[in-house]
Each structure stands twice: as C-alpha cells, then as structure tokens.
Design an enzyme around this catalytic site. Structure first.
Site, PDB file in Angstrom:
ATOM      1  N   HIS A 203      17.615  45.676 -89.745  1.00 37.24           N
ATOM      2  CA  HIS A 203      17.026  45.915 -91.217  1.00 37.24           C
ATOM      3  C   HIS A 203      15.584  46.092 -91.393  1.00 37.24           C
ATOM      4  CE1 HIS A 203      15.946  41.403 -90.356  1.00 37.24           C
ATOM      5  NE2 HIS A 203      15.043  42.155 -91.069  1.00 37.24           N
TER       6      HIS A 203
HETATM    7  C1  UD1 Z   1      12.482  39.986 -95.653  1.00 34.97           C
HETATM    8  C2  UD1 Z   1      11.634  39.980 -94.525  1.00 34.97           C
HETATM    9  C3  UD1 Z   1      11.720  40.069 -93.346  1.00 34.97           C
HETATM   10  C4  UD1 Z   1      12.462  39.199 -92.951  1.00 34.97           C
HETATM   11  C5  UD1 Z   1      13.813  40.011 -93.975  1.00 34.97           C
HETATM   12  C6  UD1 Z   1      15.396  38.713 -93.080  1.00 34.97           C
HETATM   13  C7  UD1 Z   1       9.133  40.731 -96.021  1.00 34.97           C
HETATM   14  C8  UD1 Z   1       8.328  41.530 -96.283  1.00 34.97           C
HETATM   15  N1  UD1 Z   1      10.337  40.857 -94.913  1.00 34.97           N
HETATM   16  O1  UD1 Z   1      12.884  41.751 -95.144  1.00 34.97           O
HETATM   17  O2  UD1 Z   1      10.218  39.555 -92.442  1.00 34.97           O
HETATM   18  O3  UD1 Z   1      12.676  39.418 -91.138  1.00 34.97           O
HETATM   19  O4  UD1 Z   1      13.549  39.371 -95.226  1.00 34.97           O
HETATM   20  O5  UD1 Z   1      16.902  39.103 -94.029  1.00 34.97           O
HETATM   21  O6  UD1 Z   1       9.353  39.922 -96.575  1.00 34.97           O
HETATM   22  N2  UD1 Z   1      18.083  43.154-100.989  1.00 34.97           N
HETATM   23  C9  UD1 Z   1      19.893  42.887-101.746  1.00 34.97           C
HETATM   24  N3  UD1 Z   1      19.930  41.543-101.780  1.00 34.97           N
HETATM   25  C10 UD1 Z   1      19.347  40.668-101.945  1.00 34.97           C
HETATM   26  C11 UD1 Z   1      17.910  40.626-100.724  1.00 34.97           C
HETATM   27  C12 UD1 Z   1      17.439  42.084-100.948  1.00 34.97           C
HETATM   28  O7  UD1 Z   1      20.225  43.470-102.442  1.00 34.97           O
HETATM   29  O8  UD1 Z   1      20.070  38.918-102.151  1.00 34.97           O
HETATM   30  C13 UD1 Z   1      17.778  44.583-101.074  1.00 34.97           C
HETATM   31  C14 UD1 Z   1      17.166  44.791-102.232  1.00 34.97           C
HETATM   32  O9  UD1 Z   1      16.989  46.854-101.944  1.00 34.97           O
HETATM   33  C15 UD1 Z   1      16.167  44.940-101.331  1.00 34.97           C
HETATM   34  C16 UD1 Z   1      15.973  45.129 -99.737  1.00 34.97           C
HETATM   35  O10 UD1 Z   1      16.999  44.282-100.084  1.00 34.97           O
HETATM   36  O11 UD1 Z   1      15.044  46.144-101.785  1.00 34.97           O
HETATM   37  C17 UD1 Z   1      14.702  44.874 -98.804  1.00 34.97           C
HETATM   38  O12 UD1 Z   1      14.862  42.959 -99.320  1.00 34.97           O
HETATM   39  P1  UD1 Z   1      13.622  42.078 -98.789  1.00 34.97           P
HETATM   40  O13 UD1 Z   1      13.546  41.041 -99.565  1.00 34.97           O
HETATM   41  O14 UD1 Z   1      11.891  43.095 -99.789  1.00 34.97           O
HETATM   42  O15 UD1 Z   1      13.297  42.964 -97.584  1.00 34.97           O
HETATM   43  P2  UD1 Z   1      13.987  42.482 -96.046  1.00 34.97           P
HETATM   44  O16 UD1 Z   1      14.330  43.554 -95.566  1.00 34.97           O
HETATM   45  O17 UD1 Z   1      14.690  41.760 -96.955  1.00 34.97           O
END
Ligand code: UD1
Length: 350
Positions: A203
């Site tokens: 991820h």
């Molecule tokens: C985040 C953390 C990372 C952690 C990870 C665990 C940051 C910079 N990164 O990364 O340290 O290892 O969480 O999973 O904070 N999305 C959904 N549904 C959700 C959540 C996210 O669809 O419930 C999608 C969205 O398109 C979003 C993307 O995932 O833009 C990324 O989510 P985000 O929380 O920004 O970063 P992670 O890659 O999850």
C-alpha cells in the site's frame, strides 16, 4: 488524570487498543478521538469491534484528501477538541498524517505530547510517513520507543529527554489476542492450506503510485502464484491504481481483512510479502519470514539478522523463493516483553 488519544488509520487502532485496555485498568480517563482518515468498515470499524476498543468520543470525519488538506483539517478540528477538553496530555501514535496533525495542534496549545512508537527512521526521507515521524518526535515530550535502535536514532538527532524504551505495543496486542486467532476458520474461508500460501499486502505510495513498480510487483506475484498460492488483501489505494494500470492479477485478491483474521492468516502462511510496517513485525511474531518490498525499513533489526529480506519490486519472486527454501533460527526478544502499554501508563502516571 485526563488524556486524549488521537487515532485515524488502521495500525493506530491496533496500537491504541492495548493502551485503552491498560488505561481502563489504571483508571485513567481517556478521551478517544478518531480523525476519520480511514473510514471504510474493513479499514476502521472492524478493528474497534474485534479489539474491544471503546467507541470514539469524537469523530472528525476528515476522509481522504491531499496530504495538506487532510493534515490541515485534522489540525483545525482537533485543536477545538483540545481547547474544550483541556487534557493533561495528548497521545499520538506512529507516523500518519493524523499523528502529525495531533502533535502540531497540541504543541501550540502547550499540552504535553506522548508519541507512541517514537524514533523509527527510514529512507526515503521524503516518504510521507518519515516526514510525519521526524516532525512529531521533534515536538513530543514523551517518546516511547519500540526498539533499542529507535532510542539510538533519537540520540543521534540530539533527542534525549523523555525518551524511554518500552517495546512494541503491537507485540502486546499480539500476545494478548493470540488465543483468538482462529486459523482453521480463516483457512476454510479463503480456501487455503496451512503453510500452503504466501500472504501479500502492498500500500505504500512509492510502490503503488509508480506504474512501473506496481507493474513489477504484480508480475512478481503472478509468477509466484504459479508455484504457491498467493492471497492479496488489497488496500483501497492499491486497488484504484491497479485498476488504472489494467494489469491482470492472477492471484487471489480480497478486500482488506480485520486484525484477528489477518493474524490467523499470517500464522497459517508460509511467508509474508509486504510493505506494511505493522505486518513486517507481526509476521516475525508469528514465526514467519518476510519479504519487505521497500528500499529501507524502520524495523532494521529484522533485516540485519536476515529474518526479513528487503526486496525491490522486480526481485519479489527470487527473494520469496530464496526465503522459502532457507532454514533459519528464530531471533528472539527483539521488541520487548509484551508490556509496553503497562510501561507507557506507568510513565504517564509518574
Ligand atoms: C496511511 C498512513 C500509513 C499507514 C497506512 C495504513 C499516512 C501518510 N500514511 O496510508 O502510514 O501505514 O495508513 O493503512 O498517513 N482509502 C479508502 N478507504 C479508507 C481509507 C483510505 O478508500 O477507509 C483510500 C483513499 O483513496 C485514500 C487512499 O486510500 O486516498 C490512501 O489513504 P491514506 O489514509 O491517505 O493513506 P494510506 O495509504 O492508507
């Protein structure tokens, strides 16, 4: 004593669980704030249910956005809660945008900050998580370190006050919940055999947002799946980018999996391929080796001793086959004794 805990993303719910249980035992009032960074059922609610974490007192519902927008929205909304609740301390966890926003809001209000999982460092230095860690450590008053290396990292940066080695809170959770990992049910649900599959998760932005690297990862897992089954619980970000790439995934892809079932699968797997910080330790706790798809890791104790292997996206197949065929003695006792939460609570009370 009144403490606010701020969480928002998957691994933080796991770390918070064990603090939450310990606080309840010790009679510390904990106000729990969920930033809403993760919001899908399988990314959030399932953790609260299976780990018996109390429902958040506040949910900021920030959802997904750019880094600046997300951090800014959490900062503004969280500041209002700190002003209203007047806590004695704010607890932030790990390295997400939620962590950094919580720390900035608190330091400006002169509320002491405790950082759980302080001192982890890794390259690339511009990865969002590294920026969040470095800045949070800089302004925290209590730095609870999961490993001796993290203590040393802080020392090298001149951070000595408030630093304590407590061990990994994720190890606490693991040891306390292990009896609930139902391996037979998990194997049955996913049609797998004990030690007959590789569990893979990807991820990180440096893997998913680069089409060449993501393509190499899918190729490597496709090739591996001809030799051994591969189960791939897919993070929503990875799903979106893999769909855009339009490359066929020939292995078993499934929705994200909650804590108990994921640990049951790790325990039943032959090996883990991952770029998750949490999973690279959890596979070690389960006695499984890991191929870590990262240029570097903050959990270097596990790669230095050879238990985990750092891999470029293009070498996943070769490294996994190598690790599967190699015998190695289990390196014991790296991340504490499973009493990190008790040590953190004791330090906070003092
Ligand atoms: C985040 C953390 C990372 C952690 C990870 C665990 C940051 C910079 N990164 O990364 O340290 O290892 O969480 O999973 O904070 N999305 C959904 N549904 C959700 C959540 C996210 O669809 O419930 C999608 C969205 O398109 C979003 C993307 O995932 O833009 C990324 O989510 P985000 O929380 O920004 O970063 P992670 O890659 O999850």
């Amino acid at each position: 004593m009144k403490v606010i805990s701020l969480v928002g993303a998957r691994p933080q719910f796991v770390k918070e669980a064990v603090i939450n249980w310990e606080f309840r035992k010790q009679g510390i009032t904990e106000i729990l704030v969920h930033s809403g960074q993760h919001y899908d059922y399988n990314m959030s609610d399932i953790f609260f249910k299976s780990l018996d974490i109390k429902s958040p007192d506040y949910n900021l519902n920030v959802g997904s956005a750019t880094h600046g927008q997300m951090t800014g929205r959490i900062l503004e909304a969280f500041e209002a809660i700190v002003i209203k609740e007047k806590p004695d301390m704010v607890l932030v966890y790990g390295d997400t945008n939620t962590t950094l926003a919580g720390a900035i809001a608190s330091v400006k209000l002169k509320v002491p900050i405790a950082h759980v999982e302080a001192g982890i460092r890794q390259k690339p230095k511009d990865m969002p998580e590294e920026i969040n860690r470095v800045l949070t450590d800089r302004i925290s008053n209590f730095l609870f370190c999961p490993s001796m290396l993290s203590v040393k990292n802080l020392d090298c940066e001149g951070i000595k006050d408030g630093v304590e080695f407590v061990g990994d809170t994720m190890y606490d959770v693991y040891t306390k919940m292990e009896k609930l990992f139902d391996t037979s049910q998990a194997l049955k649900e996913y049609g797998l055999e004990k030690n007959g599959f590789v569990l893979a998760t990807i991820h990180r932005d440096f893997n998913t947002d680069n089409p060449e690297k993501l393509s190499q990862i899918i190729d490597g897992l496709n090739r591996l799946s001809k030799e051994i089954k591969v189960l791939f619980p897919i993070h929503p970000r990875t799903k979106k980018l893999a769909t855009t790439l339009g490359k066929k995934m020939l292995f078993d892809v499934t929705d994200p999996i909650g804590y108990l079932q994921l640990q049951a699968l790790v325990k039943s797997s032959r090996l883990v391929v991952t770029d998750s910080g949490g999973l690279q330790k959890e596979s070690y706790y389960a006695g499984k080796r890991g191929v870590i798809v990262m240029p570097d890791t903050g959990w270097r104790e596990l790669t230095d001793c050879g238990w985990n292997i750092l891999s470029s996206p293009s070498q996943i197949y070769e490294n996994t086959i190598k690790a599967m065929n190699e015998r190695m003695a289990y390196p014991d006792n790296i991340y504490g004794n499973g009493d990190a939460a008790a040590k953190i609570t004791k330090a906070i009370l003092q």
